[in-house]
Design a protein around this motif. Structure first.
Motif, PDB file in Angstrom:
ATOM      1  N   ASP A 586       0.884  -1.250   0.399  1.00 60.00           N
ATOM      2  CA  ASP A 586       0.227   0.614   0.123  1.00 60.00           C
ATOM      3  C   ASP A 586       1.106   1.159  -0.031  1.00 60.00           C
ATOM      4  O   ASP A 586       1.447   1.675   1.088  1.00 60.00           O
ATOM      5  N   VAL A 587       0.927   1.752  -1.265  1.00 59.31           N
ATOM      6  CA  VAL A 587       1.342   3.006  -1.288  1.00 59.31           C
ATOM      7  C   VAL A 587       0.331   4.027  -1.704  1.00 59.31           C
ATOM      8  O   VAL A 587      -0.155   3.448  -3.468  1.00 59.31           O
ATOM      9  N   PRO A 588      -0.028   5.052  -1.111  1.00 58.29           N
ATOM     10  CA  PRO A 588      -0.852   5.894  -1.830  1.00 58.29           C
ATOM     11  C   PRO A 588       0.103   6.531  -3.401  1.00 58.29           C
ATOM     12  O   PRO A 588       0.713   7.151  -3.561  1.00 58.29           O
ATOM     13  N   THR A 589      -1.360   5.986  -3.706  1.00 59.08           N
ATOM     14  CA  THR A 589      -1.593   7.140  -5.604  1.00 59.08           C
ATOM     15  C   THR A 589      -1.933   8.351  -5.446  1.00 59.08           C
ATOM     16  O   THR A 589      -3.251   8.722  -4.850  1.00 59.08           O
ATOM     17  N   ALA A 590      -1.879   9.640  -6.442  1.00 56.97           N
ATOM     18  CA  ALA A 590      -2.240  10.943  -6.150  1.00 56.97           C
ATOM     19  C   ALA A 590      -4.093  11.615  -6.510  1.00 56.97           C
ATOM     20  O   ALA A 590      -4.007   9.971  -8.260  1.00 56.97           O
ATOM     21  N   GLU A 591      -4.881  11.315  -6.120  1.00 53.84           N
ATOM     22  CA  GLU A 591      -5.776  11.155  -6.638  1.00 53.84           C
ATOM     23  C   GLU A 591      -5.911  11.759  -7.650  1.00 53.84           C
ATOM     24  O   GLU A 591      -7.306  11.847  -8.490  1.00 53.84           O
ATOM     25  N   VAL A 592      -5.504  12.907  -8.136  1.00 54.70           N
ATOM     26  CA  VAL A 592      -5.545  13.607  -9.760  1.00 54.70           C
ATOM     27  C   VAL A 592      -4.128  13.260 -10.433  1.00 54.70           C
ATOM     28  O   VAL A 592      -3.269  13.430  -9.325  1.00 54.70           O
ATOM     29  N   SER A 593      -3.829  12.531 -11.311  1.00 54.48           N
ATOM     30  CA  SER A 593      -3.097  13.191 -12.129  1.00 54.48           C
ATOM     31  C   SER A 593      -2.717  12.781 -13.725  1.00 54.48           C
ATOM     32  O   SER A 593      -3.882  12.058 -14.044  1.00 54.48           O
ATOM     33  N   THR A 594      -2.049  12.390 -14.033  1.00 51.01           N
ATOM     34  CA  THR A 594      -1.500  12.982 -15.569  1.00 51.01           C
ATOM     35  C   THR A 594      -1.703  10.961 -16.045  1.00 51.01           C
ATOM     36  O   THR A 594      -1.556  10.860 -17.510  1.00 51.01           O
ATOM     37  N   GLY A 597      -5.786   6.161 -14.727  1.00 48.89           N
ATOM     38  CA  GLY A 597      -6.137   4.791 -14.305  1.00 48.89           C
ATOM     39  C   GLY A 597      -5.399   4.512 -13.430  1.00 48.89           C
ATOM     40  O   GLY A 597      -5.917   3.014 -12.967  1.00 48.89           O
ATOM     41  N   LEU A 598      -4.239   5.512 -12.678  1.00 48.22           N
ATOM     42  CA  LEU A 598      -3.310   5.372 -11.563  1.00 48.22           C
ATOM     43  C   LEU A 598      -3.757   5.243 -10.637  1.00 48.22           C
ATOM     44  O   LEU A 598      -4.269   3.465  -9.842  1.00 48.22           O
ATOM     45  N   HIS A 599      -5.093   5.933 -10.118  1.00 45.08           N
ATOM     46  CA  HIS A 599      -5.762   6.201  -9.206  1.00 45.08           C
ATOM     47  C   HIS A 599      -6.778   5.032  -9.532  1.00 45.08           C
ATOM     48  O   HIS A 599      -6.861   4.075  -7.449  1.00 45.08           O
ATOM     49  N   GLU A 600      -7.119   4.949 -10.294  1.00 49.24           N
ATOM     50  CA  GLU A 600      -8.455   4.022  -9.867  1.00 49.24           C
ATOM     51  C   GLU A 600      -7.562   1.719  -9.498  1.00 49.24           C
ATOM     52  O   GLU A 600      -8.530   1.467  -8.565  1.00 49.24           O
TER      53      GLU A 600
END
Length: 613
Positions: A586-594, A597-600
């Motif tokens: 579990d390493v969080p990802t940015a909710e807003v990203s270029t 599908g990363l955060h999804e």
């Protein structure tokens, strides 16, 4: 009452030289010696006391000169861990930066439950000379110094402001150092004027004192609950942690696994408790685990944790064990209670001996399948070891071969702990020494020095990446000075490759993870830096060999092994196949990203997390 007039520092040194620990009838010195770097805060106190008593290897409390205060705590940790926490070192520093340099080492010791004694100098207790050089002046209170930074990372902290306070502080410090459930960094802050102050001490303070290291026995009712839970299971799995090693319980664990057909996965600290080719051995478990251990973990209906604190790497951030129930045998109630498990609070060796299951066995098909998966994984390891270019797995394979049954591999940070956890074939529980509780870059060389001091009859191979080497290489000079032979293997991949991969996976595009010049456009993607780590190691007094392929690495490592002096083997690795992780972290990802599908993807993975309530 007979008294002896000594300074506080002289009394401290004499007391430490008479402290012993005992377990199972075997006694050893509790404080094997003292590492130190002297300055105005400790030279007239602890420094004078050590010089007066004699600080050579044959004296009661030998003194060792270190090059960095953080490093000397790492060395003490490496020593204490190798000695199963029954013996350690003291570390003395001046005030100011010398003291705060120990904070990282103290955190590492406490997180890993390893005993070390820290003796930082402090500002004047009388305050007569304030503000002292390097003193932090806190307008809220005159009773604050930089040493207070050590409070949250110490299991016991005390400031000795009067000579009369020393005996009670010392007794409390020794109690914590020898308590397997409470141990960690112990700090006694010593104001520089108090260190030099004389006092009439009771002679009994300096009598030989033996501290008995207990083997707590789990409560009988708890044992019954654990036995009942195990008997109800069909697909049990043992997770073996560092507590198995510190308790010296590997024979009991092996006998239990064999008798009841229970497969065993190992944490970083527990690796080697079973021979790698044992039918019950699945190897590493968790985010850096083998495909075999993780496949079994996902299907287990019961997890028997022995001496593990269930870090997020072990549990794959609580996604690995599904809906399994837990039975936890741990000397610390805090860890035994995790995941709402049946708590067995006690020593690993004693607890395993009490788990009388009669003729009960796990489902035979479960035991058989686990053994097949374990054998298949070893075939994977053999294939990865057999490459013809210097990928990281090939480097580990050659090193594993040359290290032999008496070799110890030491590592701490980067991508190597993951590959070592999966691939290294440990001959015994002391053949594998990876610091992964704090995963502290810079631990490797200093920690390896401690391992060698604790086990001089073993060959110690320090495996260090270029990133860690550049953070803390100077204890090579300490090893050379003391004639303590290490084999240091520098693996150069021109940056932080492990974090580079993680960075890319979370959308940070490997920013700041390569050792490159700036490009003409101002970016960080110019040519690699012309840094010669081999030449640097030679400048610190080590013999240096360079390797360029598997055969040349084998020759260099063999020559280094046969040498009587500290030798550095330098090589550059190339990208190549490495075992993929089969478990999430579990390493969080940015909710807003270029990155589409990363955060999804992250949110989907989190759905597998369990609260274990």
């Amino acid at each position: 009452m007979t008294t002896i007039r000594l300074t506080v520092a002289q009394a401290l040194v004499r007391f430490l030289a008479e402290q012993w620990s005992e377990r199972d009838g075997v006694e050893q010195r509790l404080i094997e010696g003292c590492f130190g770097i002297f300055g105005h805060g400790n030279v007239a106190g602890v420094g004078q006391a050590l010089a007066e008593q004699g600080a050579g290897l044959g004296d009661p409390l030998p003194y060792y000169l270190a090059r960095n205060e953080q490093a000397m705590v790492h060395t003490a940790v490496g020593f204490a861990r190798t000695r199963n926490r029954l013996s350690t070192f003291a570390c003395t520093t001046s005030i100011g930066p010398g003291a705060t340099n120990m904070v990282t080492g103290a955190a590492l010791a406490t997180i890993n439950r390893i005993p070390v004694l820290l003796l930082p100098g402090d500002v004047f207790a009388t305050r007569a000379a304030g503000a002292v050089l390097q003193e932090l002046e806190d307008p809220r209170s005159y009773d604050v110094s930089v040493n207070d930074c050590l409070r949250p990372v110490s299991r016991f902290f005390d400031r000795v402001n009067r000579p009369e306070q020393l005996p009670s502080a010392l007794m409390a410090a020794m109690r914590v150092l020898t308590d397997p459930a409470e141990t960690g960094a112990v700090t006694l802050a010593l104001p520089q004027d108090v260190q030099a102050e004389a006092y009439d001490w009771p002679a009994e303070l300096f009598a030989r004192r033996v501290w008995h290291v207990a083997r707590p026995i789990p409560d009988a009712a708890a044992v019954e609950r654990a036995v009942e839970a195990i008997r109800r299971s069909r697909r049990p799995l043992i997770v073996a942690g560092g507590g198995v090693v510190y308790s010296e319980a590997w024979e009991e664990l092996t006998a239990f696994a064999e008798a009841h057909g229970v497969p065993v996965g190992e944490t970083q600290a527990g690796k080697g408790v079973l021979p790698y080719d044992h039918p019950c051995a699945l190897g590493a478990i968790g985010h850096t685990g083998t495909a075999a251990a993780n496949a079994v973990a996902r299907e287990a209906d019961l997890v028997i944790g022995v001496g593990t604190r269930y870090t997020d790497f072990t549990t794959a951030s609580r996604t690995l064990f599904g809906d399994a129930r837990f039975v936890n045998l741990n000397v610390t109630a805090f860890d035994a209670a995790k995941h709402a498990g049946v708590m067995l609070v006690g020593d690993a060796r004693e607890g395993l001996a009490l788990l009388d299951l009669g003729g009960w066995k796990a489902d035979p098909s479960w035991t058989s399948r686990a053994a097949e998966l374990g054998r298949a994984w070893q075939d994977t390891v053999s294939a990865l070891y057999a490459g013809d270019t210097l990928t990281q797995p090939v480097v580990l394979g050659v090193l594993n071969e040359v290290a032999g049954p008496d070799g110890v591999v030491v590592n701490a940070a980067g991508s190597m702990p993951g590959d070592l956890h999966k691939l290294w074939r440990a001959s015994d529980p002391k053949a594998y020494h990876v610091e992964y509780g704090y995963s502290c870059m810079g631990y490797e060389i200093a920690g390896g020095l401690g391992v060698k001091l604790a086990a001089p009859d073993r060959e110690v191979f320090v495996l260090v990446g270029d990133g860690s080497y550049l953070m803390m290489a100077q204890e090579i000079a300490t090893a050379v000075q003391e004639g303590v032979k290490l084999v240091v293997v520098i693996v150069d991949n021109h940056g932080f490759a492990s974090i580079g991969g993680l960075s890319e996976s979370v959308g940070a595009r490997r920013l700041g993870t390569a050792y490159r010049r700036r490009s003409p456009e101002g970016g960080l993607d110019g040519p690699f830096l012309p840094v010669d780590l081999a030449a640097n190691a030679a400048s610190l007094g080590a013999d240096v060999l360079r390797a360029s392929g598997p055969d040349s690495l084998r020759v260099a490592l063999t020559k280094a092994r046969e040498s009587g002096t500290t030798t550095v083997v330098y090589l550059e690795t190339v990208p190549g196949p490495s075992p993929e992780t089969t478990a999430w972290w579990d390493v969080p990802t940015a909710e807003v990203s270029t990155t589409p599908g990363l955060h999804e993807r992250y949110e989907r993975a989190k759905r597998a997390q369990r609260p274990y309530l």
